[in-house]
Enzyme design. Structure first.
Site, PDB file in Angstrom:
ATOM      1  N   CYS A  89     -23.233  38.929  28.983  1.00  0.00           N
ATOM      2  CA  CYS A  89     -22.001  38.429  29.791  1.00  0.00           C
ATOM      3  C   CYS A  89     -22.093  37.811  31.126  1.00  0.00           C
ATOM      4  CB  CYS A  89     -21.343  39.879  30.309  1.00  0.00           C
ATOM      5  SG  CYS A  89     -20.842  40.880  28.781  1.00  0.00           S
ATOM      6  N   HIS A  93     -17.826  40.313  37.441  1.00  0.00           N
ATOM      7  CA  HIS A  93     -19.161  40.245  36.840  1.00  0.00           C
ATOM      8  C   HIS A  93     -20.218  39.357  37.578  1.00  0.00           C
ATOM      9  CE1 HIS A  93     -21.780  42.117  33.253  1.00  0.00           C
ATOM     10  NE2 HIS A  93     -21.667  42.877  34.470  1.00  0.00           N
TER      11      HIS A  93
HETATM   12 CA    CA Z   1     -19.681  39.683  26.907  1.00  0.00          CA
END
Ligand code: CA
Length: 461
Positions: free
Chosen positions: A78, A136
């Protein structure tokens, strides 16, 4: 003013207005939309061959744009992929090689502020810039989207989120932290994927008259596997519960993209909008969320194709061909320079030199017949896994194991290791990989791995 002079004056003014209108029309800067899915498998959408998950809106997007058949992301999980996408640089150059833990007091775990984002570049170029969805890229105040080039932000700062609930308390854990609008907690009542689609359409409406950058980062179909009945009802025939939830969550993303494109159409902005759609990495191992990467080998966390080759589309009606494929390797790092070029933004030479991504427009418009990249590289864990793709060949190096070599043109599944028979190629590609590796720095921070999840480390990230 005499009558003659008055007429002359009016003629001059009308000519000036007409000229300015023409110039504005000719110079209209395109909107840029980046739609990112999270942990969507290579084979989980119709345009990639999925039979059990209809994605009519995404399929129409592919049919009206260009599909990259060798479309890669710069990391198999990610946060580092997002760091590369935002900066157009291999994220290992600046130490962003792991997921940041969710900790607003951690000043280090996040996208280093020394790096320039595409949002900063476009905002400075006069664009309205909106982040919607998963961030994130750090939870500290200086890592916030509003501090990294976005003029508006709606979403959450962590690596994932519950789709139905949040705790409106300061001590809430990562997946139930409050949803934020421009940094302030808000109560969200809708299924989260639908909420992000709603906000994306509202952003487009608010900025229909401006050029805008919209970064729409869905967290679907990343865990937790949760869907509203509306989408689950479409898949009553799927008996595997994980696949059913994956289908429902992907269907919600597909509906959202449909709503977004309808909004563009209604506002007559389709041909003024360059849109990218891709996943941030491949589907996870061990059937974590029911995704599929067939016919690729491997999964999220790995540098086999299943971790890094993703569904990837670019669309710009009237400018780019419709319904075509582009087969040469491209990478998510290319979005930054492609978007900047489309926007007509001149990058400072010092920034231009630092970019690893390339402007894909000349390649997509047939103005350049050379491949965009001589070679593409991957590294995870500060050197645990490596890969390099050069033309049709790919070298995979796993710490403690012999290197593997694959011919992706004849063996997309990476099932036939050619390393023993091609030591020459292994040596040459290893040397190129090492030369790249020497330009990188060690990871600045480690991924958070709770002890209970240590055994599942590869699949969980
Ligand atoms: Ca991901």
């Amino acid at each position: 003013m005499s009558e003659w002079n008055r007429r002359d004056f009016l003629r001059t003014v009308s000519a000036a207005i007409a000229s300015s209108v023409c110039t504005r029309a000719a110079e209209r800067k395109p909107n840029i939309i980046i739609v990112l899915a999270d942990d969507l498998g290579y084979a989980d959408v119709g345009f990639q061959g999925a039979k059990d998950i209809p994605t009519p809106n995404l399929d129409r997007l592919a049919a009206s744009g260009v599909r990259f058949t060798s479309g890669y992301v710069s990391h198999p999980f990610c946060s580092p992929t997002r760091a590369g996408l935002m900066t157009g640089r291999y994220q290992q150059r600046f130490g962003h090689e792991n997921n940041p833990k969710y900790d607003p007091s951690d000043a280090v775990s996040g996208l280093p502020v020394s790096e320039t984002t595409i949002a900063q570049v476009l905002r400075d170029g006069g664009y309205a810039t909106g982040h919607i969805g998963k961030w994130h890229l750090g939870a500290a105040p200086h890592h916030h989207p509003l501090k990294r080039g976005f003029s508006e932000s709606f979403g959450f700062l962590g690596g994932g989120h519950d789709y139905f609930k949040a705790q409106m308390t300061p001590d809430a854990k990562e997946y139930v932290i409050p949803i934020q609008r421009d940094g302030k907690p808000v109560e969200e009542k809708e299924y989260l994927t639908d909420a992000f689609s709603r906000e994306a359409c509202a952003f487009v409406r608010r900025h229909a008259g401006d050029p805008f950058l919209l970064y729409l980062a869905y967290n679907a179909p990343h865990t937790p596997q949760q869907s509203s009945e509306k989408y689950l009802d479409r898949f009553a025939h799927i008996t595997d519960q994980k696949r059913k939830l994956c289908a429902a969550m992907t269907s919600a993303v597909d509906d959202g993209v449909g709503r977004l494109v309808s909004t563009l159409r209604e506002l007559k902005l389709e041909s003024d909008t360059l849109l990218f759609f891709l996943s941030d990495n491949g589907g996870p191992l061990h059937d974590v969320n029911g995704t599929r990467n067939d016919p690729l080998r491997g999964a999220k966390g790995q540098v086999y194709e299943g971790g890094i080759r993703v569904p990837f589309i670019v669309r710009w009606p009237g400018r780019l061909a419709a319904g075509k494929t582009y087969d040469r390797p491209v990478i998510s790092l290319d979005i930054f320079p492609t978007a900047a070029a489309a926007a007509g933004v001149n990058l400072a030479p010092a920034l231009q030199e630092k970019l690893d991504g390339v402007n894909l427009l000349p390649h997509l418009l047939g103005k350049s017949s050379s491949p965009p990249h001589e070679r593409l590289f991957w590294r995870t864990g500060g050197g645990v896994l490596f890969a390099v793709r050069e033309n049709r060949f790919k070298l995979v190096r796993i710490r403690g194991a012999s290197p593997q070599l694959f011919d992706l043109e004849t063996d997309i599944a990476e099932s036939n290791d050619l390393a023993p028979s091609r030591p020459d190629l292994v040596a040459k590609m290893s040397a190129n990989l090492e030369a790249w590796n020497r330009q990188l720095i060690p990871p600045l921070f480690e991924s958070p791995v709770p002890p209970a999840n240590r055994a599942a480390r590869v699949s969980e990230r």
